[in-house]
Design a protein around this motif. Structure first.
Motif, short mmCIF file in Angstrom:
data_model
loop_
_atom_site.label_atom_id
_atom_site.label_comp_id
_atom_site.label_asym_id
_atom_site.label_seq_id
_atom_site.Cartn_x
_atom_site.Cartn_y
_atom_site.Cartn_z
N ILE A 89 8.14 5.20 13.69
CA ILE A 89 8.88 5.59 14.82
C ILE A 89 8.97 4.84 15.85
CG2 ILE A 89 11.22 6.76 15.54
CD1 ILE A 89 10.94 6.04 12.52
N TRP B 225 10.45 5.47 19.26
CA TRP B 225 10.93 6.55 20.07
C TRP B 225 11.79 7.18 18.56
CZ3 TRP B 225 15.45 6.91 22.98
CH2 TRP B 225 16.30 7.82 24.34
N GLU B 226 11.35 9.12 18.95
CA GLU B 226 12.30 9.19 18.19
C GLU B 226 13.18 10.34 18.81
OE1 GLU B 226 9.50 11.97 16.58
OE2 GLU B 226 7.92 10.90 15.89
N ARG C 19 12.65 4.54 5.91
CA ARG C 19 11.20 5.03 7.57
C ARG C 19 11.43 6.57 6.94
NH1 ARG C 19 17.29 3.27 9.95
NH2 ARG C 19 16.10 1.45 10.34
N GLY D 16 6.96 8.50 20.19
CA GLY D 16 6.65 8.64 18.63
C GLY D 16 5.37 8.30 17.97
N GLY E 41 15.20 13.76 18.20
CA GLY E 41 15.02 14.30 16.76
C GLY E 41 16.13 14.22 15.86
N PHE F 10 15.17 13.00 11.76
CA PHE F 10 13.60 14.11 12.38
C PHE F 10 13.94 14.75 11.69
CE2 PHE F 10 13.93 10.28 14.54
CZ PHE F 10 13.26 9.19 14.24
N SER G 38 17.18 6.91 19.97
CA SER G 38 16.39 6.39 18.61
C SER G 38 15.73 5.05 18.90
CB SER G 38 16.46 6.72 17.85
OG SER G 38 17.01 7.06 16.90
N GLU H 65 14.69 3.18 15.72
CA GLU H 65 13.40 3.78 14.25
C GLU H 65 12.84 2.69 13.81
OE1 GLU H 65 16.18 6.17 12.16
OE2 GLU H 65 16.65 7.41 14.65
#
Length: 255
Positions: free
Chosen positions: A155, A157-158, A149, A203, A161, A164, A139, A141
Protein backbone atom coordinates in the motif's frame (compact mmCIF):
# COMPACT_ATOMS: atom_id res chain seq x y z
CA UNK A 1 -2.12 25.09 -9.12
CA UNK A 2 1.49 24.41 -10.09
CA UNK A 3 2.47 22.37 -13.14
CA UNK A 4 3.73 19.65 -10.81
CA UNK A 5 0.34 19.47 -9.11
CA UNK A 6 -1.48 19.36 -12.45
CA UNK A 7 0.83 16.60 -13.67
CA UNK A 8 0.10 14.60 -10.51
CA UNK A 9 -3.67 14.96 -10.97
CA UNK A 10 -3.46 13.79 -14.58
CA UNK A 11 -1.41 10.82 -13.43
CA UNK A 12 -3.96 10.15 -10.67
CA UNK A 13 -6.80 10.09 -13.20
CA UNK A 14 -4.84 7.68 -15.38
CA UNK A 15 -3.97 5.52 -12.38
CA UNK A 16 -7.59 5.23 -11.26
CA UNK A 17 -8.90 4.51 -14.76
CA UNK A 18 -6.23 1.87 -15.38
CA UNK A 19 -6.88 0.02 -12.11
CA UNK A 20 -10.66 0.17 -12.48
CA UNK A 21 -10.41 -1.28 -15.99
CA UNK A 22 -8.02 -4.02 -14.85
CA UNK A 23 -10.26 -4.93 -11.92
CA UNK A 24 -13.38 -5.00 -14.08
CA UNK A 25 -11.71 -7.34 -16.55
CA UNK A 26 -10.68 -9.57 -13.65
CA UNK A 27 -14.26 -9.65 -12.35
CA UNK A 28 -15.57 -10.53 -15.80
CA UNK A 29 -13.63 -13.78 -15.40
CA UNK A 30 -14.11 -14.34 -11.65
CA UNK A 31 -17.82 -13.60 -11.17
CA UNK A 32 -19.14 -16.23 -13.64
CA UNK A 33 -16.96 -18.81 -11.88
CA UNK A 34 -18.51 -17.88 -8.53
CA UNK A 35 -22.02 -17.96 -10.03
CA UNK A 36 -21.39 -21.49 -11.29
CA UNK A 37 -19.71 -22.79 -8.13
CA UNK A 38 -21.39 -25.36 -5.89
CA UNK A 39 -23.48 -28.47 -6.35
CA UNK A 40 -26.24 -30.35 -4.56
CA UNK A 41 -23.58 -31.81 -2.25
CA UNK A 42 -23.21 -28.35 -0.70
CA UNK A 43 -26.88 -27.97 0.26
CA UNK A 44 -30.10 -26.59 -1.11
CA UNK A 45 -30.12 -24.08 -3.98
CA UNK A 46 -30.85 -21.33 -1.46
CA UNK A 47 -27.93 -22.39 0.74
CA UNK A 48 -25.59 -22.53 -2.24
CA UNK A 49 -26.66 -19.09 -3.40
CA UNK A 50 -26.18 -17.71 0.12
CA UNK A 51 -22.67 -19.15 0.23
CA UNK A 52 -21.84 -17.62 -3.16
CA UNK A 53 -23.04 -14.26 -1.89
CA UNK A 54 -21.07 -14.60 1.33
CA UNK A 55 -17.94 -15.45 -0.63
CA UNK A 56 -18.15 -12.52 -3.04
CA UNK A 57 -18.92 -10.05 -0.26
CA UNK A 58 -15.94 -11.30 1.74
CA UNK A 59 -13.70 -11.13 -1.32
CA UNK A 60 -14.61 -7.50 -1.97
CA UNK A 61 -15.02 -6.39 1.64
CA UNK A 62 -18.61 -5.41 0.83
CA UNK A 63 -21.07 -4.55 3.58
CA UNK A 64 -24.80 -5.37 3.46
CA UNK A 65 -25.66 -1.79 2.50
CA UNK A 66 -24.16 -2.21 -0.98
CA UNK A 67 -26.29 -3.42 -3.92
CA UNK A 68 -24.95 -6.98 -4.08
CA UNK A 69 -27.65 -9.63 -3.64
CA UNK A 70 -25.92 -12.19 -5.84
CA UNK A 71 -22.43 -12.32 -7.41
CA UNK A 72 -23.64 -11.09 -10.81
CA UNK A 73 -24.65 -7.80 -9.15
CA UNK A 74 -20.97 -6.88 -8.91
CA UNK A 75 -20.86 -6.43 -12.68
CA UNK A 76 -24.43 -5.20 -12.99
CA UNK A 77 -23.87 -2.44 -10.41
CA UNK A 78 -20.20 -1.84 -11.15
CA UNK A 79 -20.35 1.96 -11.38
CA UNK A 80 -22.04 2.20 -7.98
CA UNK A 81 -19.48 -0.12 -6.37
CA UNK A 82 -16.19 1.27 -7.67
CA UNK A 83 -15.79 4.04 -5.10
CA UNK A 84 -17.08 2.33 -1.92
CA UNK A 85 -15.04 -0.80 -2.67
CA UNK A 86 -11.92 1.13 -3.80
CA UNK A 87 -11.93 -0.73 -7.12
CA UNK A 88 -10.00 2.13 -8.74
CA UNK A 89 -7.12 1.97 -6.26
CA UNK A 90 -7.97 5.16 -4.35
CA UNK A 91 -10.31 5.52 -1.38
CA UNK A 92 -12.68 8.50 -1.29
CA UNK A 93 -14.95 8.91 1.73
CA UNK A 94 -18.41 10.23 0.73
CA UNK A 95 -18.35 12.94 3.43
CA UNK A 96 -16.39 15.97 2.12
CA UNK A 97 -16.34 17.70 5.50
CA UNK A 98 -14.89 14.62 7.17
CA UNK A 99 -12.27 14.35 4.44
CA UNK A 100 -11.29 18.01 4.83
CA UNK A 101 -10.93 17.55 8.59
CA UNK A 102 -8.74 14.46 8.15
CA UNK A 103 -6.54 16.24 5.60
CA UNK A 104 -6.03 19.05 8.07
CA UNK A 105 -5.10 16.62 10.85
CA UNK A 106 -2.72 14.68 8.62
CA UNK A 107 -0.96 17.72 7.19
CA UNK A 108 -0.64 19.40 10.58
CA UNK A 109 0.78 16.27 12.21
CA UNK A 110 3.36 15.69 9.46
CA UNK A 111 4.50 19.31 9.56
CA UNK A 112 4.72 19.23 13.35
CA UNK A 113 6.85 16.12 13.14
CA UNK A 114 9.08 17.62 10.46
CA UNK A 115 9.30 20.81 12.49
CA UNK A 116 11.37 18.94 15.08
CA UNK A 117 14.01 18.38 12.40
CA UNK A 118 16.32 20.92 10.85
CA UNK A 119 15.16 21.96 7.39
CA UNK A 120 18.29 22.53 5.29
CA UNK A 121 16.85 25.34 3.17
CA UNK A 122 14.31 27.14 5.31
CA UNK A 123 10.84 26.03 6.38
CA UNK A 124 9.24 22.64 5.92
CA UNK A 125 6.34 22.27 3.49
CA UNK A 126 4.64 19.20 2.08
CA UNK A 127 5.33 18.29 -1.56
CA UNK A 128 2.95 20.26 -3.78
CA UNK A 129 2.07 17.21 -5.88
CA UNK A 130 1.28 15.19 -2.76
CA UNK A 131 -1.02 17.93 -1.50
CA UNK A 132 -2.80 18.03 -4.86
CA UNK A 133 -3.45 14.29 -4.75
CA UNK A 134 -4.36 14.35 -1.06
CA UNK A 135 -7.11 16.86 -1.88
CA UNK A 136 -8.67 14.31 -4.24
CA UNK A 137 -8.34 10.94 -2.49
CA UNK A 138 -7.91 9.45 0.98
CA UNK A 139 -5.41 6.69 0.15
CA UNK A 140 -3.52 5.05 -2.72
CA UNK A 141 -3.94 1.29 -2.45
CA UNK A 142 -2.83 -0.02 -5.84
CA UNK A 143 -4.30 -2.78 -8.03
CA UNK A 144 -6.71 -5.40 -6.75
CA UNK A 145 -9.56 -5.47 -4.25
CA UNK A 146 -10.07 -5.97 -0.52
CA UNK A 147 -9.02 -9.62 -0.23
CA UNK A 148 -5.99 -9.30 -2.50
CA UNK A 149 -4.84 -6.16 -0.69
CA UNK A 150 -5.03 -7.98 2.63
CA UNK A 151 -2.82 -10.80 1.40
CA UNK A 152 0.51 -9.02 1.33
CA UNK A 153 -0.14 -6.16 -1.07
CA UNK A 154 2.03 -3.07 -0.96
CA UNK A 155 0.00 0.00 0.00
CA UNK A 156 1.80 3.11 -1.22
CA UNK A 157 -0.16 5.61 0.86
CA UNK A 158 -2.35 4.44 3.73
CA UNK A 159 -3.98 7.83 4.15
CA UNK A 160 -6.05 8.18 7.30
CA UNK A 161 -6.02 4.41 7.95
CA UNK A 162 -9.78 4.07 7.41
CA UNK A 163 -9.46 0.95 5.26
CA UNK A 164 -6.81 -0.75 7.40
CA UNK A 165 -8.63 -1.45 10.65
CA UNK A 166 -7.58 1.71 12.46
CA UNK A 167 -7.88 5.46 12.25
CA UNK A 168 -4.75 7.54 12.33
CA UNK A 169 -4.33 9.95 15.24
CA UNK A 170 -2.04 12.99 15.28
CA UNK A 171 0.41 11.06 17.44
CA UNK A 172 0.48 8.07 15.10
CA UNK A 173 0.91 10.32 12.09
CA UNK A 174 3.78 12.19 13.73
CA UNK A 175 5.46 8.86 14.46
CA UNK A 176 5.69 8.32 10.72
CA UNK A 177 8.13 11.23 10.46
CA UNK A 178 11.77 10.18 10.42
CA UNK A 179 15.04 12.05 10.42
CA UNK A 180 17.61 11.55 7.70
CA UNK A 181 19.64 8.98 9.61
CA UNK A 182 16.58 6.86 10.36
CA UNK A 183 15.59 6.89 6.69
CA UNK A 184 19.10 5.91 5.61
CA UNK A 185 19.01 2.98 8.03
CA UNK A 186 15.61 1.96 6.69
CA UNK A 187 16.45 2.26 2.98
CA UNK A 188 19.58 0.37 2.09
CA UNK A 189 22.15 2.28 -0.02
CA UNK A 190 20.05 5.46 -0.31
CA UNK A 191 22.92 7.44 1.22
CA UNK A 192 25.27 6.32 -1.56
CA UNK A 193 23.75 8.92 -3.87
CA UNK A 194 21.73 11.28 -1.68
CA UNK A 195 21.97 13.49 1.36
CA UNK A 196 18.76 13.05 3.34
CA UNK A 197 17.30 15.64 5.71
CA UNK A 198 14.11 13.83 6.70
CA UNK A 199 10.72 12.68 5.53
CA UNK A 200 7.87 10.41 6.48
CA UNK A 201 6.55 6.93 5.89
CA UNK A 202 3.59 6.87 3.50
CA UNK A 203 2.74 3.17 3.48
CA UNK A 204 4.21 -0.29 3.56
CA UNK A 205 3.91 -3.93 2.53
CA UNK A 206 5.69 -7.23 3.01
CA UNK A 207 9.41 -6.34 3.19
CA UNK A 208 8.56 -2.95 1.70
CA UNK A 209 8.21 0.65 2.81
CA UNK A 210 7.24 3.79 0.90
CA UNK A 211 8.48 7.21 1.94
CA UNK A 212 8.49 10.86 1.00
CA UNK A 213 12.11 11.94 1.42
CA UNK A 214 13.60 15.44 1.42
CA UNK A 215 16.97 14.98 -0.20
CA UNK A 216 19.58 16.19 -2.65
CA UNK A 217 22.05 14.37 -4.91
CA UNK A 218 25.58 14.02 -3.56
CA UNK A 219 27.11 15.82 -6.50
CA UNK A 220 28.05 19.00 -4.70
CA UNK A 221 26.83 21.78 -2.45
CA UNK A 222 24.98 23.48 -5.31
CA UNK A 223 22.53 20.62 -5.70
CA UNK A 224 18.99 21.63 -4.76
CA UNK A 225 17.06 20.02 -1.93
CA UNK A 226 13.71 18.62 -3.05
CA UNK A 227 11.12 15.99 -2.24
CA UNK A 228 11.49 12.53 -3.72
CA UNK A 229 9.43 9.39 -3.31
CA UNK A 230 11.23 6.20 -2.38
CA UNK A 231 9.95 2.65 -2.69
CA UNK A 232 12.13 0.26 -0.72
CA UNK A 233 11.15 -3.22 -1.92
CA UNK A 234 13.37 -5.58 0.05
CA UNK A 235 15.35 -7.92 -2.16
CA UNK A 236 13.91 -6.27 -5.27
CA UNK A 237 15.84 -3.11 -4.39
CA UNK A 238 14.75 0.51 -4.29
CA UNK A 239 13.03 2.83 -6.72
CA UNK A 240 13.35 6.60 -6.48
CA UNK A 241 10.89 8.97 -8.14
CA UNK A 242 11.26 12.72 -8.51
CA UNK A 243 7.50 13.28 -8.52
CA UNK A 244 4.23 11.60 -7.59
CA UNK A 245 3.14 11.37 -11.22
CA UNK A 246 6.02 8.99 -11.85
CA UNK A 247 5.05 6.97 -8.79
CA UNK A 248 1.47 6.54 -9.99
CA UNK A 249 2.50 5.50 -13.50
CA UNK A 250 4.64 2.76 -11.92
CA UNK A 251 2.39 1.79 -9.03
CA UNK A 252 -0.76 1.21 -11.09
CA UNK A 253 0.91 -1.87 -12.60
CA UNK A 254 2.85 -2.98 -9.54
CA UNK A 255 1.93 -6.27 -7.85
Amino acid sequence: MTQLGEFALRALAGYRAYIEDANRHAMLAIIPEIEAAGSEDFGTPEEIQAERLRFVRAMLGAGPELPIQRPADVLRNWDALVTPLVLDGAAVNPDPEWRAAMRKVYKSAILQGLGRLECPDGQWALPVDFEAVMNEVDSLEGPGWWASRNLGSHIFWEGWGENFGRMETPRRIQERVKDGQAIIQLVNQLDHNYDVAGGWELGCGVDAVFLAVYSRPKAGERQVWSWRYVASLGRVGIKIFKDLGGVLDWYKKYR
